[in-house]
Design a protein around this motif. Structure first.
Motif, PDB file in Angstrom:
ATOM      1  N   TYR A  67       0.826  -1.216   0.000  1.00  0.00           N
ATOM      2  CA  TYR A  67       0.000   0.000   0.000  1.00  0.00           C
ATOM      3  C   TYR A  67       0.860   1.266   0.000  1.00  0.00           C
ATOM      4  O   TYR A  67       0.321   2.372   0.075  1.00  0.00           O
ATOM      5  CB  TYR A  67      -0.888   0.037   1.240  1.00  0.00           C
ATOM      6  N   ALA A  71      -2.199   4.392  -0.501  1.00  0.00           N
ATOM      7  CA  ALA A  71      -3.197   4.616   0.546  1.00  0.00           C
ATOM      8  C   ALA A  71      -2.471   5.404   1.637  1.00  0.00           C
ATOM      9  O   ALA A  71      -1.431   4.955   2.133  1.00  0.00           O
ATOM     10  CB  ALA A  71      -3.752   3.307   1.088  1.00  0.00           C
ATOM     11  N   LEU A  84      -7.778   6.516  -0.124  1.00  0.00           N
ATOM     12  CA  LEU A  84      -7.903   5.067  -0.081  1.00  0.00           C
ATOM     13  C   LEU A  84      -7.674   4.454  -1.460  1.00  0.00           C
ATOM     14  O   LEU A  84      -7.824   5.119  -2.478  1.00  0.00           O
ATOM     15  CB  LEU A  84      -9.295   4.672   0.425  1.00  0.00           C
ATOM     16  N   TYR A  88      -7.288  -2.115  -5.018  1.00  0.00           N
ATOM     17  CA  TYR A  88      -6.091  -2.810  -4.551  1.00  0.00           C
ATOM     18  C   TYR A  88      -6.065  -4.247  -5.075  1.00  0.00           C
ATOM     19  O   TYR A  88      -7.088  -4.941  -5.086  1.00  0.00           O
ATOM     20  CB  TYR A  88      -6.080  -2.814  -3.025  1.00  0.00           C
ATOM     21  N   GLN A 112      -6.687  -2.608   5.048  1.00  0.00           N
ATOM     22  CA  GLN A 112      -6.873  -1.194   4.741  1.00  0.00           C
ATOM     23  C   GLN A 112      -8.031  -0.622   5.557  1.00  0.00           C
ATOM     24  O   GLN A 112      -7.945   0.499   6.056  1.00  0.00           O
ATOM     25  CB  GLN A 112      -7.150  -0.988   3.246  1.00  0.00           C
ATOM     26  N   TRP A 115      -6.813  -0.058   9.054  1.00  0.00           N
ATOM     27  CA  TRP A 115      -5.963   1.143   9.085  1.00  0.00           C
ATOM     28  C   TRP A 115      -6.818   2.399   9.046  1.00  0.00           C
ATOM     29  O   TRP A 115      -6.543   3.371   9.764  1.00  0.00           O
ATOM     30  CB  TRP A 115      -5.003   1.126   7.892  1.00  0.00           C
TER      31      TRP A 115
END
Length: 284
Positions: A67, A71, A84, A88, A112, A115
């Motif tokens: 990432y 992101a 974002l 992905y 993600q 996070w």
């Protein structure tokens, strides 16, 4: 990142018909995420990857792209912007061909999302931040040509990523709701969401009485636990619309127009306080 940043490997059968389109590998050097990080300079404060999630087939090795720089979040004055990656590990063929595994267009994967939850919690406690915006390529509520995919898929919650040939637990609509739950119920500072993909502009005010599910939806519905109405504005790409984007059936909503319009965002509270920015519009 969005589907326009896809960089993958295409596999055809003996007749030349495409059977799979997956993110290029080795992921460290050849994936869309690796190239994006190489070409752009963005903050490096996002999640690591989807390695070591509950579905990881081999926790000792790297099984997912990074990432890094795709992101992240940044701040400007008293405003935070969270960026974002809704494409992905993107495998364009996964919606119809699941054997290859890969990420689904519009799906925010587990690490993600965690996070994001932790980042919003941190920004909520930051006295220097008053407003939080989020942006990803795919809209939460498509209103045109992409009503057949992104975070709706025509109301088909069966659509989801596959990892190691197996489906993840949450379907696309369930995951959309988990995302919205963080924005609406776990934050008092989130103001709006900026997205693209549809090549038009629409906005909506998300309230408890707005229909956002297909008929006979069997899963738990999103609830609104906060004491204020959260108005999520969706700014989509201000481009000349291709014909395919000008028509389509979306989730039922009276607040969807096909027009060009500048960004307009606000959040209403029970005491009628509001945060606003100017706008213009021109019907087409």
């Amino acid at each position: 990142m969005g589907n326009h940043e896809a960089l993958g490997l295409i596999f055809n059968d003996e007749k030349g018909k495409q059977q799979a389109f997956i993110d290029a590998f080795p992921y460290e050097t050849q994936s869309a995420e690796a190239l994006f990080a190489e070409e752009f300079i963005n903050p490096e404060n996002g999640p690591d990857s989807e390695d070591n999630n509950k579905y990881d087939p081999d926790p000792k090795n790297i099984d997912f792209p990074s990432y890094k720089e795709n992101a992240f979040y940044y701040t400007y004055g008293n405003v935070a912007m969270i960026v974002l990656n809704s494409n992905y590990w993107y495998a364009p063929s996964i919606a119809n061909q699941t054997a290859s595994s890969g990420g689904l267009h519009g799906y925010l994967m587990d690490n993600q999302l965690q996070w994001l939850r932790e980042t919003i919690s941190k920004l909520e406690k930051d006295k220097n931040i008053d407003h939080i915006f989020l942006t990803q390529h795919t809209p939460a509520f498509p209103n045109g040509g992409h009503s057949k995919d992104v975070m709706w898929y025509g109301g088909n919650n069966e659509k989801r990523p596959y990892i190691g040939g197996k489906p993840v637990d949450k379907g696309i609509i369930e995951r959309r709701d988990e995302y919205l739950d963080i924005l609406i119920n776990e934050s008092k500072k989130v103001v709006g969401m900026l997205t693209g993909d549809e090549h038009n502009y629409n906005w909506l005010k998300l309230t408890a009485d707005m229909p956002i599910y297909p008929g006979n939806y069997p899963h738990k519905n999103l609830t609104y636990r906060v004491q204020f109405i959260k108005s999520i504005m969706v700014q989509q790409e201000l481009l000349i619309m291709a014909k395919k984007y000008c028509h389509g059936v979306s989730i039922p909503s009276p607040l969807a127009w096909k027009m060009h319009c500048a960004c307009f965002m606000w959040k209403e509270k029970n005491n009628n306080e509001s945060i606003q920015s100017g706008h213009f519009k021109s019907n087409r």
